[in-house]
Design a protein around this motif. Structure first.
Motif, mmCIF file in Angstrom:
data_model
loop_
_atom_site.group_PDB
_atom_site.id
_atom_site.type_symbol
_atom_site.label_atom_id
_atom_site.label_comp_id
_atom_site.label_asym_id
_atom_site.label_seq_id
_atom_site.Cartn_x
_atom_site.Cartn_y
_atom_site.Cartn_z
ATOM 1 N N VAL A 193 0.856 -1.195 0.000
ATOM 2 C CA VAL A 193 0.000 0.000 0.000
ATOM 3 C C VAL A 193 0.887 1.238 0.000
ATOM 4 O O VAL A 193 2.080 1.154 0.307
ATOM 5 N N LYS A 194 0.272 2.361 -0.301
ATOM 6 C CA LYS A 194 1.077 3.589 -0.380
ATOM 7 C C LYS A 194 1.536 4.048 1.005
ATOM 8 O O LYS A 194 2.703 4.366 1.211
ATOM 9 N N ASN A 195 0.583 4.127 1.958
ATOM 10 C CA ASN A 195 0.956 4.595 3.297
ATOM 11 C C ASN A 195 0.852 3.466 4.305
ATOM 12 O O ASN A 195 -0.246 3.074 4.682
ATOM 13 N N LYS A 196 2.004 2.988 4.725
ATOM 14 C CA LYS A 196 1.977 1.973 5.779
ATOM 15 C C LYS A 196 1.999 2.683 7.118
ATOM 16 O O LYS A 196 2.465 3.815 7.215
ATOM 17 N N GLY A 197 1.498 2.038 8.148
ATOM 18 C CA GLY A 197 1.569 2.676 9.459
ATOM 19 C C GLY A 197 0.520 2.172 10.425
ATOM 20 O O GLY A 197 -0.215 1.217 10.135
ATOM 21 N N VAL A 198 0.484 2.814 11.595
ATOM 22 C CA VAL A 198 -0.498 2.459 12.620
ATOM 23 C C VAL A 198 -1.609 3.482 12.612
ATOM 24 O O VAL A 198 -1.353 4.689 12.601
ATOM 25 N N PHE A 199 -2.831 3.007 12.611
ATOM 26 C CA PHE A 199 -3.987 3.899 12.609
ATOM 27 C C PHE A 199 -4.971 3.460 13.680
ATOM 28 O O PHE A 199 -5.241 2.276 13.818
ATOM 29 N N GLU A 200 -5.503 4.428 14.411
ATOM 30 C CA GLU A 200 -6.517 4.092 15.420
ATOM 31 C C GLU A 200 -7.890 4.388 14.836
ATOM 32 O O GLU A 200 -8.186 5.538 14.481
ATOM 33 N N VAL A 201 -8.688 3.368 14.721
ATOM 34 C CA VAL A 201 -10.037 3.540 14.162
ATOM 35 C C VAL A 201 -11.064 2.887 15.083
ATOM 36 O O VAL A 201 -10.725 1.960 15.820
ATOM 37 N N PRO A 202 -12.290 3.368 15.049
ATOM 38 C CA PRO A 202 -13.318 2.665 15.836
ATOM 39 C C PRO A 202 -13.617 1.315 15.191
ATOM 40 O O PRO A 202 -13.484 1.156 13.973
ATOM 41 N N PHE A 203 -13.980 0.347 15.981
ATOM 42 C CA PHE A 203 -14.411 -0.934 15.428
ATOM 43 C C PHE A 203 -15.579 -0.689 14.475
ATOM 44 O O PHE A 203 -16.343 0.258 14.649
ATOM 45 N N GLY A 204 -15.725 -1.550 13.497
ATOM 46 C CA GLY A 204 -16.840 -1.443 12.586
ATOM 47 C C GLY A 204 -16.488 -0.799 11.251
ATOM 48 O O GLY A 204 -17.325 -0.728 10.356
ATOM 49 N N VAL A 205 -15.262 -0.334 11.139
ATOM 50 C CA VAL A 205 -14.846 0.263 9.866
ATOM 51 C C VAL A 205 -14.487 -0.858 8.886
ATOM 52 O O VAL A 205 -13.798 -1.805 9.261
ATOM 53 N N PRO A 206 -14.940 -0.770 7.635
ATOM 54 C CA PRO A 206 -14.568 -1.808 6.675
ATOM 55 C C PRO A 206 -13.074 -1.734 6.349
ATOM 56 O O PRO A 206 -12.492 -0.653 6.324
ATOM 57 N N MET A 207 -12.521 -2.877 6.076
ATOM 58 C CA MET A 207 -11.087 -2.917 5.804
ATOM 59 C C MET A 207 -10.752 -2.160 4.526
ATOM 60 O O MET A 207 -9.712 -1.532 4.421
ATOM 61 N N ARG A 208 -11.646 -2.229 3.578
ATOM 62 C CA ARG A 208 -11.388 -1.555 2.313
ATOM 63 C C ARG A 208 -11.193 -0.049 2.544
ATOM 64 O O ARG A 208 -10.316 0.587 1.950
ATOM 65 N N THR A 209 -12.016 0.500 3.437
ATOM 66 C CA THR A 209 -11.911 1.925 3.745
ATOM 67 C C THR A 209 -10.544 2.238 4.351
ATOM 68 O O THR A 209 -9.914 3.231 4.010
ATOM 69 N N ILE A 210 -10.121 1.378 5.274
ATOM 70 C CA ILE A 210 -8.819 1.606 5.917
ATOM 71 C C ILE A 210 -7.705 1.575 4.869
ATOM 72 O O ILE A 210 -6.860 2.460 4.815
ATOM 73 N N ILE A 211 -7.762 0.555 4.030
ATOM 74 C CA ILE A 211 -6.696 0.388 3.029
ATOM 75 C C ILE A 211 -6.681 1.556 2.045
ATOM 76 O O ILE A 211 -5.635 2.126 1.746
ATOM 77 N N ASN A 212 -7.860 1.956 1.599
ATOM 78 C CA ASN A 212 -7.903 3.000 0.575
ATOM 79 C C ASN A 212 -7.734 4.394 1.161
ATOM 80 O O ASN A 212 -7.010 5.215 0.613
ATOM 81 N N GLU A 213 -8.414 4.671 2.264
ATOM 82 C CA GLU A 213 -8.390 6.043 2.762
ATOM 83 C C GLU A 213 -7.172 6.326 3.632
ATOM 84 O O GLU A 213 -6.543 7.371 3.499
ATOM 85 N N LEU A 214 -6.870 5.411 4.522
ATOM 86 C CA LEU A 214 -5.707 5.654 5.386
ATOM 87 C C LEU A 214 -4.432 5.142 4.719
ATOM 88 O O LEU A 214 -3.367 5.737 4.861
ATOM 89 N N GLY A 215 -4.548 4.064 4.004
ATOM 90 C CA GLY A 215 -3.368 3.472 3.379
ATOM 91 C C GLY A 215 -3.115 3.991 1.983
ATOM 92 O O GLY A 215 -2.113 3.637 1.368
ATOM 93 N N GLY A 216 -4.014 4.788 1.491
ATOM 94 C CA GLY A 216 -3.805 5.371 0.166
ATOM 95 C C GLY A 216 -3.991 4.390 -0.976
ATOM 96 O O GLY A 216 -3.655 4.688 -2.116
#
Lengths: 425, 571, 154
Positions: free
Chosen positions: A247-270
């Protein structure tokens, strides 16, 4: 905002090496305030928070705390499991390096709630920086009399010692960890008894993950009910996600439970790298399932993870794009377990080696249908009969792949036949 | 009492029992491998996995406690397949050349494989042949057969508190053995052999003297005599298919004759002699303010242990040789002279319940001529059973025979040497009667009998109280020895046996010896004692005769030369 | 540092075994432990030597073979393995002209495999003694090695 910073809110704001900056943002306030609360109220807060352990298994924290509190044997111990050895996980390191005092504060709260007088932080030896930061933080906390005798000027003694790992993944398993602190090889124990009744040195012991302890101050701060409103009904609060791989941005992200993984990968991970497509992800780490791209809409939730029968909940997402060969990945995963098995029980000691050999055949395109059925047997037996959680989850990647990527396995067998035919003709 | 279901049968089982115990109680057999009754529950091998209905993973019967309403399926296809796969994995990493193994037909792994119907192993054979450790005079370790069950480690660590054997490495590289992968002879091993009796396969066994003995028997220039230790007569029977604890004294003699031994003698004779010598030593030390407590020295495992770990206490050890070595010394002197045979032509074999006796026999001080060992070969109970099986004797139906004359007279006191507390009791019978110069009112010293690890007793002798103690296993011996070292020991006399239960639980006894079996053998030993005409060593006329015709006085010059020894600091 | 000095800092309790071994091994230029040293530790803590050996042979940080002044541990678990930058194992083996598990002739470097170093957000990563290097390229690796070589000659 996709991210919700509860336990990482200090990060980037304060200097982790300064206890004063942590104090400036109301650090240690919950630990201090707790002494004016009844133990009942403290337990109530944790119970209503529905907090579940962040180490991967998702066991309800309040049950362990309560069981420990009820034990009359003294001394009792608190252990912070910072043996983060699961490939793809680095959120505990991130917390220790950047917010050490919140972990210490959480441990003080757990100690008071359970009546423990001594704590250990077991940090894997590879985390040199975490060890240094935590050591210094402990020293500062001691100087402030947040640790030691009569802490916070109350009649309560509690101190914390750091223990280093020496290169062993299995020591993250709680029984192996106990053995290691006792100065032994990290070979797991026969169970029962469980740590809350007979743990370290045979005494009642509470073992929790770094992130779990770090969450306790927040719960006391905002209250159990408010905490329970964050996330999903079955998985409350926030989760640290270790995002790595292609992914473009690797790292640690704090998110509330219930977030779809796709969102994390695309929005936080770029999202995936330019021109590449995501093929699969491994969830949780080496012990987690390999799942195909089409399942990325799955949300971060313990109950969803449970279907994989592995400690998926540690929150690692390893993204793999269309360049990766699943057999190459499985071979790496299997090699890891073959290297890290403690060697105590038969299925894990012997089985992982056999599984690796079979996977190698698929990688080399020499596998037959017999090998496929053998692989299934090997994976199933290791999973169902290993002594500890780590052995049981060693074949998760293989089991999930056999399910979601069965076609790839059959294709390899076919390839072999075709190549054989070609050679014959 | 919780109600549970085993294989669809509703049964009741005690609260807190494991699935394995509950199943056994109701006659269900669950296969096990690393499980051993006297040792810690490890649940390492995973062979005893069963299905607990509702649980996705299988559970090990040996370690999982039952609960109300539990439903257990021992033989569900899932459990059976897993069990099979586990055994296949073990076999894949095991030198399974069964016909070339000492445990062939007597191997737990082989039996399991047979019971589970494994005729073909799906797993690739991966074991690597490694050289055997043949360094010790008593034991051989075959690394290629080790299945890492950990039983030997437990015996060495938990029962003996020696920890010579330990796991090393991890994952597939895990090995069982001494530190730094050293050989047994290069570390502090007492050669007690407890590891060999608990090993489920042929990974640790005695260094066999069977071939050597066949050679000697076949050599017409040799006069081959054999001695039989007290504990053999209550354990050999079971190794040859008879009931536990069968007393087979006369059958052993008959079988040994059939094997071709020229003379068959009883070690009990020299056990009586030991009591006379050791009794005198005790009386002498008590009278003259000698070193006390006096500690028995007939157990070679204990002697080696003391030499290594408690060299400061060597003066406390009785200087008496063990009955085996007294026999050897006399065979090559007194007996040779009496029968007019060149001692060089006499070949002495002993049948011992012990692996350390093989080591004792080659100790340099155990040689009256300073060149040849007094005892030429030592066979364990297991080796003798092998020889008897080799000649195809129907042991159970042998007609009993008597030991050879003229030294066949032995006492009950000698017979009980085989049980923990036996030497102590035998010595007390003699010492009390000799000192008080009046017949004992009661022969049985019940307080020194039993199975407690350490037992202590107070005995009134001529108005004075003698405090004595008995310890079996080296873990318990260590406690008593530590007390002496710390100046806290209140005792005048201590008996130590390295093996649990004493010689009945010796390292050369049948494979799979357990506490329960030791108790049966102990029971039989006291029965042998009760049936003896003579029950005190000093009443043995043959022994008195030996003194008057050859040795002179007890503890006299010749007695000292032949029957006493010295010890060496080894740490 | 002498072993005695390290031992002095710890109470005679088995729980400190691993801490003692870690500290002492680190203090030695050869980064390894010998039989005599293990024996001394065993005596100090009053534990069987077989126990100390069991621990030393279990944890991958410990070695009973002499090693280089700098131990390079590379990770090859999935996040590092699939990172598109370089194959760290092969690059290091080429640059150092040794295979994994070996020590360079000048006794400067020992190359070892390590399980995941927890630096997946900076993959591929290596650890040299107690320092981490992340986001490695061939160029960067060359520079890092040169730095250590220079440090040694200085």
């Amino acid at each position: 905002m996709l991210e919700k910073k509860l336990i990482t809110k200090h990060i980037g704001v304060i200097d982790p090496k300064s206890i004063f900056e942590y104090l400036r943002l109301d650090g240690y306030k919950q630990a201090e305030r707790m002494f004016d609360m009844s133990r009942m109220d403290i337990h109530d807060a944790f119970e209503t928070s529905k907090l579940r352990g962040r180490g991967g298994a998702g066991f309800p924290v309040s049950i362990k705390l309560m069981a420990m509190a009820k034990e009359s044997t003294q001394p009792k111990y608190i252990i912070c499991n910072a043996d983060e050895g699961e490939p793809g996980n680095f959120k505990d390191r991130y917390l220790m390096e950047n917010n050490p005092h919140i972990i210490i504060e959480g441990m003080i709260i757990a100690a008071y709630a359970t009546g423990a007088s001594k704590g250990y932080i077991y940090i894997r030896g590879e985390y040199d920086k975490s060890i240094d930061v935590m050591k210094e933080a402990l020293q500062q906390a001691r100087q402030k009399r947040f640790l030691g005798e009569n802490i916070f000027n109350k009649r309560f003694d509690f101190d914390i010692e750091i223990r280093r790992g020496a290169g062993s993944y299995v020591c993250g398993e709680e029984f192996a960890l106990l053995e290691s602190i006792e100065g032994k090889a990290g070979r797991t124990r026969v169970k029962p008894p469980f740590p809350t009744s007979k743990g370290l040195f045979g005494k009642p012991t509470l073992i929790n993950n770094v992130e779990t302890f770090a969450t306790l101050p927040t719960i006391l701060e905002i209250g159990g009910e408010a905490f329970a409103k964050i996330g999903t009904p079955s998985s409350t609060g926030t989760k640290l996600i270790s995002l790595s791989g292609n992914v473009k941005n690797k790292g640690v992200f704090e998110v509330p439970f219930g977030v779809p993984m796709r969102t994390i990968i695309n929005e936080l991970g770029g999202g995936p790298l330019e021109g590449r497509k995501i093929k699969m992800i491994q969830l949780g780490g080496a012990c987690g399932p390999v799942i195909p791209e089409y399942m990325l809409d799955m949300v971060i939730d313990f109950d969803r993870f449970e279907e994989f029968e592995s400690k998926t909940g540690a929150g690692a997402i390893i993204v793999m794009d269309d360049r990766q060969d699943i057999f190459d990945v499985l071979k790496r995963v299997s090699d890891f377990f073959q290297h890290e098995s403690c060697g105590k029980c038969t299925p894990c000691r012997e089985g992982n080696l056999h599984m690796l050999k079979t996977l190698h055949k698929f990688f080399e395109k020499t596998a037959t249908e017999k090998d496929l059925s053998l692989l299934e047997t090997q994976a199933r037996v290791i999973h169902q009969t290993s002594l500890c959680g780590l052995g049981q989850t060693a074949p998760t990647a293989v089991i999930s792949s056999l399910h979601y990527f069965r076609f790839s396995f059959l294709k390899r067998i076919e390839d072999r036949l075709e190549e054989a035919n070609y050679a014959e003709n | 009492m919780p109600k549970i279901k085993i294989n669809n049968l509703e049964v009741r089982a005690d609260e807190g029992t494991t699935i394995l115990q509950a199943a056994k109680e109701h006659n269900f057999k669950i296969p096990t491998l690393c499980y051993y009754p006297d040792l810690d529950i490890k649940s390492d091998c995973r062979v005893c996995v069963v299905e607990s209905v509702g649980q996705e993973k299988l559970v090990t019967a040996c370690s999982t406690p039952i609960y109300e309403g539990m439903e257990i399926k021992i033989n569900s296809p899932r459990a059976q397949n897993a069990r099979k796969a586990i055994i296949e994995m073990i076999l894949a990493n095991h030198d399974a050349n069964c016909t070339a193994c000492v445990r062939n037909t007597n191997c737990e792994l082989q039996n399991l494989s047979d019971h589970l119907g494994i005729v073909h192993n799906r797993f690739e054979t991966i074991y690597e042949k490694k050289p055997n450790d043949t360094s010790s005079p008593s034991l051989i370790r075959n690394h290629s057969r080790c299945i890492k069950c950990g039983r030997c480690i437990d015996a060495c660590k938990t029962i003996q508190d020696i920890s010579v054997l330990e796991f090393s490495g991890r994952s597939h590289e895990v090995e069982v053995g001494p530190a730094y992968h050293k050989d047994l002879a290069d570390v502090f091993c007492t050669y007690c052999g407890q590891c060999s009796t608990v090993c489920p396969v042929g990974a640790i066994m005695e260094k066999s003297d069977v071939e050597k003995v066949w050679q000697a028997i076949d050599d017409s220039s040799k006069h081959v005599v054999v001695q039989v230790a007290p504990a053999i007569r209550v354990s050999l029977g079971e190794e040859l298919g008879m009931q536990l604890g069968s007393i087979v004294t006369g059958k052993v003699v008959a079988a040994l004759k059939m094997l071709g031994f020229t003379k068959v003698f009883d070690t009990n004779f020299t056990a009586d002699l030991t009591i006379i010598e050791e009794g005198h030593e005790l009386i002498h030390r008590l009278k003259n303010g000698g070193k006390t407590p006096l500690i028995t020295s007939c157990c070679p495992g204990w002697v080696r242990y003391a030499e290594h770990k408690f060299p400061d206490l060597l003066e406390n050890l009785s200087s008496c040789k063990s009955p085996q070595q007294m026999f050897g010394a006399l065979a090559k002197t007194y007996y040779a002279q009496r029968e007019s045979i060149d001692p060089k032509d006499i070949y002495v074999v002993s049948i011992m319940p012990c692996t350390a006796k093989k080591y004792e026999a080659i100790r340099p001080e155990m040689s009256v001529n300073g060149e040849d060992p007094d005892v030429d070969a030592v066979l364990t109970t297991r080796e003798l059973a092998k020889m008897i099986k080799q000649i195809g004797v129907d042991f159970d139906n042998l007609r009993e025979q008597k030991f050879d004359k003229p030294d066949e007279v032995t006492s009950g006191a000698a017979a009980i040497f085989g049980a923990t507390g036996g030497v102590m009791e035998a010595a007390l019978r003699t010492v009390k009667e000799v000192v008080e110069e009046k017949p004992l009112e009661k022969l049985d010293f019940d307080t020194v009998r039993g199975y407690e690890g350490i037992r202590e007793a107070e005995v009134e002798i001529k108005g004075e109280t003698l405090k004595v103690a008995v310890a079996h296993t080296l873990a318990n011996a260590k406690k008593l020895a530590q007390d002496i070292r710390d100046g806290k020991s209140p005792y005048a006399f201590i008996e130590v046996m390295a093996c649990p239960g004493g010689c009945v639980g010796g390292g050369g006894q049948p494979y799979g010896t357990t506490r329960e079996k030791q108790r049966d053998r102990i029971h039989s030993i006291y029965q042998v004692d009760r049936l003896m005409k003579i029950r005190k060593s000093h009443d043995n006329a043959a022994v008195s005769n030996l003194y008057s015709s050859y040795l002179g006085d007890p503890s006299g010059e010749l007695a000292h030369k032949l029957l006493h020894t010295k010890y060496t600091k080894r740490s | 540092m002498e072993l005695e000095k390290v031992l002095e800092r710890f109470p005679k309790e088995q729980t400190y075994l691993i801490e003692i071994l870690l500290d002492y091994q680190k203090s030695k230029p050869t980064q390894h432990l010998t039989e005599n040293e293990l024996k001394e530790v065993a005596n100090y803590l009053d534990v069987p030597e077989s126990h100390v050996f069991s621990v030393v042979s279990f944890y991958s940080f410990f070695s009973m073979e002499p090693r280089g002044k700098y131990i390079i541990q590379y990770c090859r678990d999935v996040p590092c393995h699939i990172s598109d930058l370089i194959n760290v194992k092969e690059t290091l083996e080429t640059l150092l002209d040794i295979k994994t598990g070996e020590t360079t002739e000048d006794q400067l470097f020992t190359l070892e495999y390590s399980s995941c170093l927890g630096q997946c957000d900076g993959a591929p990563a290596i650890r040299i003694n107690d320092k981490i290097y992340r986001n490695l390229t061939k160029n960067k690796l060359q520079m890092v090695l040169a730095e250590y070589r220079g440090d040694h000659h200085a």
